[in-house]
Design an enzyme around this catalytic site. Sequence first.
Site, PDB file in Angstrom:
ATOM      1  NE  ARG A   1       0.793   4.028  -2.160  1.00 45.61           N
ATOM      2  CZ  ARG A   1       0.094   4.352  -3.256  1.00 45.61           C
ATOM      3  NH1 ARG A   1       0.201   3.605  -4.352  1.00 45.61           N
ATOM      4  NH2 ARG A   1      -0.678   5.423  -3.270  1.00 45.61           N
TER       5      ARG A   1
ATOM      6  CG  ASP B   1       7.838 -10.882   4.821  1.00 51.14           C
ATOM      7  OD1 ASP B   1       8.916 -10.381   5.219  1.00 51.14           O
ATOM      8  OD2 ASP B   1       6.962 -10.221   4.228  1.00 51.14           O
TER       9      ASP B   1
ATOM     10  CB  ILE C   1      -4.793  -2.624   2.855  1.00 50.42           C
ATOM     11  CG1 ILE C   1      -3.768  -3.659   2.385  1.00 50.42           C
ATOM     12  CG2 ILE C   1      -5.831  -3.296   3.761  1.00 50.42           C
ATOM     13  CD1 ILE C   1      -2.895  -4.201   3.480  1.00 50.42           C
TER      14      ILE C   1
ATOM     15  CB  SER D   1       6.216  -4.065  -2.014  1.00 47.17           C
ATOM     16  OG  SER D   1       5.977  -5.357  -1.452  1.00 47.17           O
ATOM     17  CG  HIS D   2       1.897  -8.249  -3.997  1.00 48.64           C
ATOM     18  ND1 HIS D   2       2.259  -8.459  -5.318  1.00 48.64           N
ATOM     19  CD2 HIS D   2       0.942  -9.182  -3.722  1.00 48.64           C
ATOM     20  CE1 HIS D   2       1.572  -9.475  -5.808  1.00 48.64           C
ATOM     21  NE2 HIS D   2       0.763  -9.921  -4.866  1.00 48.64           N
ATOM     22  CB  SER D   3      -1.757  -5.639  -1.804  1.00 46.33           C
ATOM     23  OG  SER D   3      -1.237  -5.725  -0.487  1.00 46.33           O
TER      24      SER D   3
END
EC number: 2.7.11.1
Length: 433
Positions: free
Chosen positions: A31, A153, A37, A33-35
């Site tokens: 998990r 990033d 999986i 911050s945006h998605s």
Amino acid sequence: MATDTERCIFRAFGQDFILNKHFHLTGKIGRGSHSLICSSTYTESNEETHVAIRKIPNAFGNKLSCKRTLRELKLLRHLRGHPNIVWLFDTDIVFYPNGALNGVYLYEELMECDLSQIIRSEQRLEDAHFQSFIYQILCALKYIHSANVLHCDLKPKNLLVNSDCQLKICNFGLSCSYSENHKVNDGFIKGYITSIWYKAPEILLNYQECTKAVDIWSTGCILAELLGRKPMFEGKDYVDHLNHILQILGTPPEETLQEIASQKVYNYIFQFGNIPGRSFESILPGANPEALELLKKMLEFDPKKRITVEDALEHPYLSMWHDIDEEFSCQKTFRFEFEHIESMAELGNEVIKEVFDFRKVVRKHPISGDSPSSSLSLEDAIPQEVVQVHPSRKVLPSYSPEFSYVSQLPSLTTTQPYQNLMGISSNSFQGVN
């Protein structure tokens, strides 16, 4: 908009994963911050094929999230095909019957683990592993930078690795544009909480000219972490992180600070007087001297003096891997025109358009009108270089399969059903578009 006549719904991370009927969810990977999986099995292939499915549940939640989703989709499509960049097979966007968004889905190449898991493991790593990983990162960076893109990033969690030591860069949601004309650069994406341990000093100092050197600094941090099996700079916040850098690199030359730091930061740094810094030899005893020489060139405080990706690829430390045929450039630059869109409605439409434009490219038959979309043809979507090791790739010791996932999850080779182990439930789900 085209619809899928049959899908299946799986429950994971407290969310509904509504998938193409030919995919069976098999495990939770992580998990972010945006998605979210998960791993899945593609059931229409002659051989058992595993695919990572990334769900972005809040793609339309706000402008930052919407742009990040659009940036990720467009860049993965543009950079698709490089052997050291994660492969995007397909995309999807699912709405509930009431019009509410369930999520944007990215069907990606499934890798066995990320580099942070390998670094934290007890497995013995050889210098050849470090050389291979850094070389592959640099090959990908040359390709990315030649498209006028900065990743921005890079960190071990965004570097996916297989047991054959193949490495691929992922997560382009925070990437930004680059041009030799610095006035047109978008600069570092603000508004996200991300790891600062791999951020270059010029980002910490809010320097306006974001260059390719930011990714070289991050690569240097990754090399240092491989050599020492722990992060070199572990700041708690921007100020503390800058202090960590100064304690190791020492006080930078006055002319460097005058160019990249504000007067306030300049005064802050020089209140400590001249910090001598420490040698990398004392921090990383026993490391290959050539590795330390490359590290010094990568962790140069002044971005203009930092080694370039081209020169790094030719450094003696990487000579056993150096192959000009693998160090190719992207033939087309990427355009970040969507970054200037401010309307949420327009951004949302751009995301939907990108999803369906990409589907037209990768699915066996075009999607048009209101006719049902065709089934995925994964065999057609996967190029040979994705499923085969490059013939010139050197052979390294393999990693044991226990690093395929985080410790509490089974590996891909387990015969136990994932859904029983991890509380994933599945049901037939008809007519969701």
